[in-house]
Design a protein around this motif. Structure first.
Motif, PDB file in Angstrom:
ATOM      1  N   TRP A 159       0.837  -1.187   0.000  1.00 41.84           N
ATOM      2  CA  TRP A 159       0.000   0.000   0.000  1.00 41.84           C
ATOM      3  C   TRP A 159       0.877   1.245   0.000  1.00 41.84           C
ATOM      4  CZ3 TRP A 159      -3.268  -1.983   4.725  1.00 41.84           C
ATOM      5  CH2 TRP A 159      -4.123  -3.004   4.290  1.00 41.84           C
ATOM      6  N   ALA A 160       0.280   2.364  -0.411  1.00 46.10           N
ATOM      7  CA  ALA A 160       1.013   3.627  -0.379  1.00 46.10           C
ATOM      8  C   ALA A 160       1.284   4.081   1.038  1.00 46.10           C
ATOM      9  CB  ALA A 160       0.231   4.704  -1.126  1.00 46.10           C
ATOM     10  N   GLU A 161       0.430   3.638   1.983  1.00 50.62           N
ATOM     11  CA  GLU A 161       0.580   4.063   3.375  1.00 50.62           C
ATOM     12  C   GLU A 161      -0.170   3.098   4.283  1.00 50.62           C
ATOM     13  OE1 GLU A 161      -1.122   7.962   3.360  1.00 50.62           O
ATOM     14  OE2 GLU A 161      -3.183   7.219   3.302  1.00 50.62           O
ATOM     15  N   HIS A 162       0.189   3.133   5.558  1.00 51.42           N
ATOM     16  CA  HIS A 162      -0.648   2.509   6.573  1.00 51.42           C
ATOM     17  C   HIS A 162      -1.846   3.420   6.770  1.00 51.42           C
ATOM     18  CE1 HIS A 162       1.970  -0.747   7.977  1.00 51.42           C
ATOM     19  NE2 HIS A 162       2.990   0.079   7.862  1.00 51.42           N
ATOM     20  N   PRO A 163      -3.067   2.922   6.510  1.00 54.12           N
ATOM     21  CA  PRO A 163      -4.231   3.810   6.601  1.00 54.12           C
ATOM     22  C   PRO A 163      -4.465   4.331   8.019  1.00 54.12           C
ATOM     23  CG  PRO A 163      -4.757   1.788   5.411  1.00 54.12           C
ATOM     24  CD  PRO A 163      -3.426   1.573   6.055  1.00 54.12           C
ATOM     25  N   GLU A 164      -5.192   5.423   8.085  1.00 52.19           N
ATOM     26  CA  GLU A 164      -5.608   5.967   9.385  1.00 52.19           C
ATOM     27  C   GLU A 164      -6.378   4.894  10.153  1.00 52.19           C
ATOM     28  OE1 GLU A 164      -8.521   9.531  11.121  1.00 52.19           O
ATOM     29  OE2 GLU A 164      -7.974   9.462   8.994  1.00 52.19           O
ATOM     30  N   LEU A 165      -6.150   4.799  11.453  1.00 55.31           N
ATOM     31  CA  LEU A 165      -6.767   3.742  12.243  1.00 55.31           C
ATOM     32  C   LEU A 165      -6.927   4.184  13.692  1.00 55.31           C
ATOM     33  CD1 LEU A 165      -7.726   0.745  12.318  1.00 55.31           C
ATOM     34  CD2 LEU A 165      -5.378   0.132  12.934  1.00 55.31           C
ATOM     35  N   ASP A 166      -8.156   4.151  14.190  1.00 57.94           N
ATOM     36  CA  ASP A 166      -8.447   4.440  15.600  1.00 57.94           C
ATOM     37  C   ASP A 166      -7.819   5.749  16.051  1.00 57.94           C
ATOM     38  OD1 ASP A 166      -9.791   2.023  15.701  1.00 57.94           O
ATOM     39  OD2 ASP A 166      -8.073   0.927  16.504  1.00 57.94           O
ATOM     40  N   GLY A 167      -7.916   6.766  15.224  1.00 56.58           N
ATOM     41  CA  GLY A 167      -7.376   8.072  15.586  1.00 56.58           C
ATOM     42  C   GLY A 167      -5.911   8.258  15.250  1.00 56.58           C
ATOM     43  N   ARG A 168      -5.232   7.185  14.894  1.00 53.32           N
ATOM     44  CA  ARG A 168      -3.846   7.294  14.469  1.00 53.32           C
ATOM     45  C   ARG A 168      -3.801   7.778  13.031  1.00 53.32           C
ATOM     46  NH1 ARG A 168      -1.550   1.994  12.604  1.00 53.32           N
ATOM     47  NH2 ARG A 168      -2.355   2.862  10.672  1.00 53.32           N
ATOM     48  N   PRO A 169      -3.020   8.805  12.729  1.00 56.91           N
ATOM     49  CA  PRO A 169      -2.970   9.286  11.345  1.00 56.91           C
ATOM     50  C   PRO A 169      -2.321   8.264  10.429  1.00 56.91           C
ATOM     51  CG  PRO A 169      -1.292  10.364  12.682  1.00 56.91           C
ATOM     52  CD  PRO A 169      -2.151   9.574  13.632  1.00 56.91           C
ATOM     53  N   ALA A 170      -2.602   8.415   9.136  1.00 56.05           N
ATOM     54  CA  ALA A 170      -1.972   7.542   8.150  1.00 56.05           C
ATOM     55  C   ALA A 170      -0.454   7.692   8.211  1.00 56.05           C
ATOM     56  CB  ALA A 170      -2.487   7.860   6.755  1.00 56.05           C
ATOM     57  N   ILE A 171       0.254   6.591   7.890  1.00 52.56           N
ATOM     58  CA  ILE A 171       1.714   6.583   7.921  1.00 52.56           C
ATOM     59  C   ILE A 171       2.211   6.224   6.528  1.00 52.56           C
ATOM     60  CG2 ILE A 171       3.775   5.636   9.003  1.00 52.56           C
ATOM     61  CD1 ILE A 171       1.957   4.690  11.316  1.00 52.56           C
ATOM     62  N   SER A 172       2.799   7.190   5.848  1.00 54.41           N
ATOM     63  CA  SER A 172       3.317   6.935   4.506  1.00 54.41           C
ATOM     64  C   SER A 172       4.798   6.587   4.582  1.00 54.41           C
ATOM     65  CB  SER A 172       3.109   8.165   3.614  1.00 54.41           C
ATOM     66  OG  SER A 172       3.795   9.280   4.168  1.00 54.41           O
ATOM     67  N   ASP A 173       5.341   6.153   3.468  1.00 49.48           N
ATOM     68  CA  ASP A 173       6.769   5.865   3.400  1.00 49.48           C
ATOM     69  C   ASP A 173       7.279   6.255   2.026  1.00 49.48           C
ATOM     70  OD1 ASP A 173       6.995   3.314   1.571  1.00 49.48           O
ATOM     71  OD2 ASP A 173       5.356   2.882   2.962  1.00 49.48           O
ATOM     72  N   GLU A 174       8.587   6.297   1.879  1.00 49.18           N
ATOM     73  CA  GLU A 174       9.201   6.816   0.667  1.00 49.18           C
ATOM     74  C   GLU A 174       9.044   5.901  -0.532  1.00 49.18           C
ATOM     75  OE1 GLU A 174      13.357   7.327   1.274  1.00 49.18           O
ATOM     76  OE2 GLU A 174      13.663   5.321   2.117  1.00 49.18           O
TER      77      GLU A 174
END
Length: 433
Positions: A159-174
């Motif tokens: 995936w392009a990022e770890h999706p937003e989850l339980d109030g945690r923002p999405a986590i992208s990577d290079e």
């Protein structure tokens, strides 16, 4: 056993040491957590953090040895048992160390878990042996037959990022998204440009096999001269595996674990044009006899964490040579201590016939060792000169990752459970196709 990560600086070498000096006096087991991209596989997707363990073994004269292994609460419990069993032993008594660990662990534990526990301590003991003698670990294993160890680019659908989850923002990577053949080729181009790999492996079992075959064909078009591998982690039935093998004839260096079990692999191998490889159905010495009888696999992917340390991994190489089997090396989400150990044993194993796997491009930026020793040049890593493993612990970074582990309250890796947070109907039932 202690869990503190703060220890006095270790001596690097000593010209002479008495038997008492080289007895194990202190063992520190430090669980850590480091970031991981959303890499897809046959049973789900990697979580934002991966659990790992760093082992420090110290002797009476202050020498320090390092080990590393996969984490999880059950592994931590077993490491604690192993640590208590070997206190007071000389670091040269690794055979007795293995015996005492096996006697201390729960009899119900698998040989796989026993091997992983012993391996972490054996690597640390060999590291100390190297510091005590002024020799590298590869010299202690019999000397190097190659100065550089080749590795393969390890590609993942992601995936392009770890999706937003339980109030945690999405986590992208290079690295960005790779969900189709174009994305996989783009990922490969970058990885080869940065690390110089001379072969390519794709982690499959994510999409229907026809889609993954298209990715292999796209890689062949982009890299006409590089060996290719495909690993669906037993996501296919025997019949589907035979079909994929027929469709990829002439494209693959080997096909890894297409279907579960020695019997199923044997059925596929009977008609496949390319060799079959495994790190799933042959993971201990008692699997080899039946595998050879069935001609289930033609390439074994060794892993010192699986096979009970560096010396046993070298023994595996001898057995593969005896039966005419190829040998490569498996990888999981590892850091530099494990990579250094892997390089030393690969350098000292004459029968290594394929480039090794490595996750290091995905995880190396999290490393707990000081930089500069382990570098990929033209797809290979030069054997650290030593003494021992030839790497040094970065205590500040270790403390940071230990704190991250404590804050995350991790107990086990769960690729399937994490996937189900986003795709509730997802199941990890294999084979899937």
């Amino acid at each position: 056993m202690k869990t503190s990560t703060i220890l006095p600086a270790a001596a690097t070498a000593t010209a002479t040491a008495t038997a008492t000096d080289l007895k194990i006096t202190e063992i520190t087991i430090t669980p850590i957590a480091f970031s991981d991209p959303p890499l897809l596989n046959a049973v789900g997707v990697h979580e934002p953090l991966v659990h790992r363990v760093v082992i420090e073994v110290r002797t009476g004269n202050g020498l320090l040895g390092l080990g590393e292994c996969a984490g999880g609460q059950s592994r931590l419990d077993n490491l604690a048992v192993g640590a208590n069993a070997i206190k007071g032993l000389s670091v040269f008594d690794t055979s007795l160390m293995e015996q005492l660990i096996n006697e201390a662990l729960d009899p119900a534990l698998s040989s796989f878990e026993r091997a992983a526990v012993f391996s972490a301590f054996e690597v640390a003991a060999l590291d100390i042996q190297g510091h005590a003698t002024g020799r590298s670990v590869s010299e202690l294993l019999g000397g190097t037959v190659r100065d550089e160890v080749p590795f393969s680019a390890y590609l993942f659908y992601k995936w392009a990022e770890h999706p937003e989850l339980d109030g945690r923002p999405a986590i992208s990577d290079e690295w960005g998204e790779a969900m189709d053949p174009e994305g996989i080729v783009r990922q490969a181009r970058r990885m080869i440009a940065e690390y110089g790999f001379k072969s390519i492996k794709l982690k499959g079992g994510v999409f229907p096999p026809a889609q993954e075959i298209e990715a292999i064909r796209a890689l062949r078009g982009a890299f006409p001269d590089l060996p290719l591998r495909l690993d669906p982690n037993t996501a296919w039935t025997v019949e589907t595996s035979k079909w994929v093998a027929s469709q990829t004839e002439g494209l693959l260096e080997y096909l890894e674990d297409p279907t579960p079990g020695l019997e199923g692999m044997g059925q596929v191998a009977a008609s496949a044009a390319m060799p079959l490889a495994t790190n799933m159905c042959v993971v201990s010495f008692d699997h080899i006899k039946r595998s050879v009888e069935l001609d289930s696999v033609q390439v074994i992917l060794g892993d010192h964490h699986y096979w009970g340390g560096l010396r046993h991994t070298r023994e595996l190489g001898t057995i593969c040579q005896t039966f005419g089997l190829g040998l490569s090396m498996h990888s999981n989400s590892h850091l530099g201590i494990s990579l250094a150990a892997m390089v030393h044993v690969a350098a000292a194993t004459p029968s290594l016939t394929y480039a090794c796997d490595t996750h290091y491009p995905w995880n190396g930026h999290n490393d707990v060792i000081k930089p500069g020793v382990l570098r990929f040049v033209d797809g290979s890593v030069r054997v650290p000169a030593g003494p021992g493993l030839g790497v040094e612990l970065d205590r500040e970074r270790l403390a940071e990752l230990h704190l991250q582990y404590l804050e995350a309250k991790m107990t086990a890796r769960d690729d399937t459970g994490y996937m189900q947070r986003f795709v509730p109907e997802y199941t990890a039932d294999l084979p899937r196709w």
